[in-house]
Design an enzyme around this catalytic site. Sequence first.
Site, PDB file in Angstrom:
ATOM      1  N   SER A  13     -37.737 -77.873 -96.651  1.00 20.97           N
ATOM      2  CA  SER A  13     -36.647 -78.224 -95.730  1.00 20.97           C
ATOM      3  C   SER A  13     -36.528 -77.228 -94.584  1.00 20.97           C
ATOM      4  O   SER A  13     -35.431 -76.972 -94.103  1.00 20.97           O
ATOM      5  CB  SER A  13     -35.322 -78.252 -96.500  1.00 20.97           C
ATOM      6  OG  SER A  13     -35.112 -76.979 -97.109  1.00 20.97           O
ATOM      7  N   GLY A  14     -37.659 -76.673 -94.169  1.00 18.22           N
ATOM      8  CA  GLY A  14     -37.632 -75.772 -93.018  1.00 18.22           C
ATOM      9  C   GLY A  14     -37.554 -76.575 -91.729  1.00 18.22           C
ATOM     10  O   GLY A  14     -37.098 -77.721 -91.696  1.00 18.22           O
ATOM     11  N   ASN A  15     -38.042 -75.966 -90.657  1.00 19.69           N
ATOM     12  CA  ASN A  15     -38.046 -76.568 -89.339  1.00 19.69           C
ATOM     13  C   ASN A  15     -38.764 -77.921 -89.343  1.00 19.69           C
ATOM     14  O   ASN A  15     -38.205 -78.961 -88.985  1.00 19.69           O
ATOM     15  CB  ASN A  15     -38.741 -75.545 -88.433  1.00 19.69           C
ATOM     16  CG  ASN A  15     -38.675 -75.864 -86.971  1.00 19.69           C
ATOM     17  OD1 ASN A  15     -39.711 -75.890 -86.320  1.00 19.69           O
ATOM     18  ND2 ASN A  15     -37.511 -76.095 -86.434  1.00 19.69           N
ATOM     19  N   GLY A  17     -40.057 -79.606 -92.061  1.00 23.07           N
ATOM     20  CA  GLY A  17     -39.584 -80.476 -93.136  1.00 23.07           C
ATOM     21  C   GLY A  17     -38.339 -81.249 -92.743  1.00 23.07           C
ATOM     22  O   GLY A  17     -38.197 -82.440 -93.041  1.00 23.07           O
ATOM     23  N   ALA A 155     -42.047 -79.120 -84.080  1.00 23.80           N
ATOM     24  CA  ALA A 155     -40.957 -79.759 -84.832  1.00 23.80           C
ATOM     25  C   ALA A 155     -39.747 -80.108 -83.972  1.00 23.80           C
ATOM     26  O   ALA A 155     -39.194 -81.206 -84.084  1.00 23.80           O
ATOM     27  CB  ALA A 155     -40.541 -78.855 -85.993  1.00 23.80           C
ATOM     28  N   LYS A 206     -56.306 -73.806 -86.517  1.00 22.36           N
ATOM     29  CA  LYS A 206     -55.788 -73.719 -85.140  1.00 22.36           C
ATOM     30  C   LYS A 206     -54.729 -72.630 -85.016  1.00 22.36           C
ATOM     31  O   LYS A 206     -54.532 -72.072 -83.933  1.00 22.36           O
ATOM     32  CB  LYS A 206     -55.273 -75.068 -84.670  1.00 22.36           C
ATOM     33  CG  LYS A 206     -54.178 -75.668 -85.547  1.00 22.36           C
ATOM     34  CD  LYS A 206     -52.788 -75.436 -85.012  1.00 22.36           C
ATOM     35  CE  LYS A 206     -51.749 -75.821 -86.037  1.00 22.36           C
ATOM     36  NZ  LYS A 206     -50.393 -75.868 -85.499  1.00 22.36           N
ATOM     37  N   ARG A 271     -45.087 -71.276 -82.432  1.00 21.62           N
ATOM     38  CA  ARG A 271     -44.504 -69.998 -82.849  1.00 21.62           C
ATOM     39  C   ARG A 271     -45.569 -68.927 -83.066  1.00 21.62           C
ATOM     40  O   ARG A 271     -45.297 -67.752 -82.858  1.00 21.62           O
ATOM     41  CB  ARG A 271     -43.671 -70.197 -84.114  1.00 21.62           C
ATOM     42  CG  ARG A 271     -44.470 -70.688 -85.302  1.00 21.62           C
ATOM     43  CD  ARG A 271     -43.644 -70.766 -86.570  1.00 21.62           C
ATOM     44  NE  ARG A 271     -42.804 -71.942 -86.584  1.00 21.62           N
ATOM     45  CZ  ARG A 271     -42.177 -72.387 -87.670  1.00 21.62           C
ATOM     46  NH1 ARG A 271     -42.292 -71.733 -88.803  1.00 21.62           N
ATOM     47  NH2 ARG A 271     -41.448 -73.474 -87.634  1.00 21.62           N
ATOM     48  N   ASN A 272     -46.787 -69.325 -83.490  1.00 15.00           N
ATOM     49  CA  ASN A 272     -47.845 -68.328 -83.684  1.00 15.00           C
ATOM     50  C   ASN A 272     -48.176 -67.642 -82.361  1.00 15.00           C
ATOM     51  O   ASN A 272     -48.335 -66.424 -82.303  1.00 15.00           O
ATOM     52  CB  ASN A 272     -49.099 -68.985 -84.280  1.00 15.00           C
ATOM     53  CG  ASN A 272     -48.919 -69.334 -85.742  1.00 15.00           C
ATOM     54  OD1 ASN A 272     -49.056 -68.476 -86.603  1.00 15.00           O
ATOM     55  ND2 ASN A 272     -48.585 -70.581 -86.033  1.00 15.00           N
ATOM     56  N   GLN A 300     -47.815 -68.714 -90.176  1.00 15.41           N
ATOM     57  CA  GLN A 300     -49.010 -69.130 -90.912  1.00 15.41           C
ATOM     58  C   GLN A 300     -50.302 -68.520 -90.359  1.00 15.41           C
ATOM     59  O   GLN A 300     -51.246 -68.280 -91.100  1.00 15.41           O
ATOM     60  CB  GLN A 300     -49.112 -70.658 -90.908  1.00 15.41           C
ATOM     61  CG  GLN A 300     -47.928 -71.349 -91.568  1.00 15.41           C
ATOM     62  CD  GLN A 300     -47.761 -71.002 -93.036  1.00 15.41           C
ATOM     63  OE1 GLN A 300     -48.667 -71.184 -93.829  1.00 15.41           O
ATOM     64  NE2 GLN A 300     -46.607 -70.473 -93.409  1.00 15.41           N
TER      65      GLN A 300
END
Length: 351
Positions: A13-15, A17, A155, A206, A271-272, A300
């Site tokens: 249930s993160g961003n 999810g 997201a 990626k 975000r990476n 990630q």
Amino acid sequence: MAAAPLKVCIVGSGNWGSAVAKIIGSNVKTLQKFSSTVKMWVFEETVNGRKLTDIINNDHENVKYLPGHKLPENVVAVPNLSEAVQDADLLVFVIPHQFIHKICDEITGRVPEKALGITLIKGIDEGPDGLKLISDIIREKMGIDISVLMGANIASEVAAEKFCETTIGSKVMQNGLLFKELLQTPNFRITVVDDADTVELCGALKNIVAVGAGFCDGLRCGDNTKAAVIRLGLMEMIAFAKIFCKGQVSTATFLESCGVADLITTCYGGRNRRVAEAFARTGKTIEELEKELLNGQKLQGPQTSAEVYRILRQKGLLDKFPLFTAVYQICYEGRPVTQMLSCLQSHPEHI
């Protein structure tokens, strides 16, 4: 007699999810094939003195990870994982990849044998023979068929219903088409392909390239340099897939949303990239920046670079993948960020 509607559970249930929960919750209201209630497992946290599950179930918003976007009222947040997955026919996995072993161990045996899964998790694991995909872990631990979904899907943009494409990879085409039915909307367009391992690998690799792109942004290298990072990163992604994927690798899959499209959007907007740029400019650690910029969510790219580095070292292939190697060494071995430029200048593609 009509078949009973399929029960859906979102594991995570993160961003991302929460954005996917918004789509599924809305879709199942009009699709008789699926149960009209969608369960979403939420790792319980306290936000402003209230339980996150209570906030989601009463205010219909994940204020911590997807603020500003209302979730449909038929999406029910459940803090107990076993209770959330109980009797689910369709499982949507969308958690940080480092937690997948623990989650699978906890829910194996609690879902019907005929349950189907789809993983939206962007990461890989290390196995005795080198590469182990997240879908392999779920399949082996739970004994269920598993599809994958990867694409150029930031997201917040998906939640805002801005148009995008995505790719489902499924070795059993009818299962991929079932998940397409569950997830597709006019602004979330899905292509289903059978080259599932390549689709999944694109989604993981990626993020390493995006970290490299962020380093270049931090060094203020310009758009030409970033284009080189994207191209050379894509070449390393294709080479890695051809060496480590067990099945056939179709180069055409890299032209789907999961490939070059996701690579571009992540290298410009993800975000990476953002955290890597801050890493290059501030000298703070990845862990510090996760807390500062990502609300504590895990990045990630660096973790995937560590797994890829170990796999390549085990096979004696580090020199064939200088961009992947440089990202790992800058993140974890204290090498200067300028090593990113050196790896581009001496890349074997130019020799």
